[in-house]
Scaffold this active site. Structure first.
Site, PDB file in Angstrom:
ATOM      1  N   ASN A  14       0.833  -1.203   0.000  1.00 15.47           N
ATOM      2  CA  ASN A  14       0.000   0.000   0.000  1.00 15.47           C
ATOM      3  C   ASN A  14       0.872   1.259   0.000  1.00 15.47           C
ATOM      4  O   ASN A  14       0.538   2.247  -0.649  1.00 15.47           O
ATOM      5  CB  ASN A  14      -0.937   0.013   1.213  1.00 15.47           C
ATOM      6  N   VAL A  93      -2.245  -1.532  17.588  1.00 13.16           N
ATOM      7  CA  VAL A  93      -3.455  -0.797  18.001  1.00 13.16           C
ATOM      8  C   VAL A  93      -3.062   0.657  18.273  1.00 13.16           C
ATOM      9  O   VAL A  93      -2.129   0.927  19.031  1.00 13.16           O
ATOM     10  CB  VAL A  93      -4.082  -1.435  19.255  1.00 13.16           C
ATOM     11  N   HIS A 110      -8.905  -0.737   5.238  1.00 14.05           N
ATOM     12  CA  HIS A 110      -9.316  -2.047   5.755  1.00 14.05           C
ATOM     13  C   HIS A 110      -9.824  -2.888   4.588  1.00 14.05           C
ATOM     14  O   HIS A 110     -10.600  -2.399   3.761  1.00 14.05           O
ATOM     15  CB  HIS A 110     -10.419  -1.883   6.805  1.00 14.05           C
ATOM     16  N   ASP A 147     -10.841   6.435  14.846  1.00 14.55           N
ATOM     17  CA  ASP A 147     -11.300   7.003  16.112  1.00 14.55           C
ATOM     18  C   ASP A 147     -10.893   6.047  17.233  1.00 14.55           C
ATOM     19  O   ASP A 147     -10.034   5.183  17.042  1.00 14.55           O
ATOM     20  CB  ASP A 147     -12.809   7.282  16.091  1.00 14.55           C
TER      21      ASP A 147
END
Length: 207
Positions: A14, A93, A110, A147
């Site tokens: 990516n 995370v 995603h 978020d």
């Protein structure tokens, strides 16, 4: 110029799509200022160096606590004056302190059409395994703002990809990358860099 940091853990396909889009003029008004990986062996770091982009490893293994690792990551981003953070296969995370420091300035790609096959535990091949096990006929990819939740932030772009008879998770993963991820991630960066994305009441809008 939108100063952009790309965070990645592995091969960096990516990231390569982003770098190629910058070269091709498909991403305008933005520059890749730094590439950061939590993995010292990530090939993405080599991709960055090949383009003359600063490549840095900040690994949790080098710190006594997770909090120290998070602080080092935040310190590096702030020292670079980063405007946008792009998560391109970053298997860490994102801590709430980072989300608070960069509200609606962190985006993630995603490999599914959120809200399907997303959330805790859905990453990499696991997403495609789940899609095939469920028997869905269409999957795809989503670029969204990050978020405090997992894959719950405002959706910027989505692109659908057909599932074909005989697909394996590996074959499907490759098709989703080629037909969706590598298309919509650079597009989202370009839209943001040119002030075309706003967030109102938890939804992203493109002007």
């Amino acid at each position: 110029m939108l100063k952009t940091a790309v965070l990645v853990s592995g091969g960096g396909t990516n990231l390569q799509a982003i770098l190629d889009a910058v070269d091709a003029g498909e991403i305008t008004n933005a520059e890749i200022s730094v590439v950061i990986s939590n993995n010292p062996g990530a090939y993405a770091l080599e991709r960055a160096r090949a383009k003359g982009v600063e490549a840095v490893c900040i690994s949790p293994k080098d710190f006594g606590t997770r909090e120290q690792f998070h602080q080092a990551l935040l310190d590096k981003l702030q020292s670079e004056g980063v405007d946008l953070i792009v998560l391109a296969g970053f298997l860490v995370v994102i801590p709430e302190m980072l989300v608070r420091a960069y509200p609606n300035r962190i985006i993630n790609v995603h490999p599914s059409l959120i809200p399907s096959f997303c959330g805790t535990g859905y990453y990499g091949l696991k997403v495609h395994e789940a899609a095939l096990a469920r028997g869905v006929k269409v999957t795809g990819a989503t670029v969204h703002f990050v978020d405090a939740g997992t894959d719950t932030g405002p959706i910027i772009l989505q692109r659908a990809v057909e599932i074909r008879e005989g697909d394996t998770p590996q074959i499907l993963q490759r098709r989703v990358m080629e037909q969706a991820e590598w298309v919509i991630l650079p597009k989202a960066i370009d839209l943001i860099a040119n002030g075309r994305v706003t967030v109102e009441k938890g939804l992203a809008h493109i002007r």
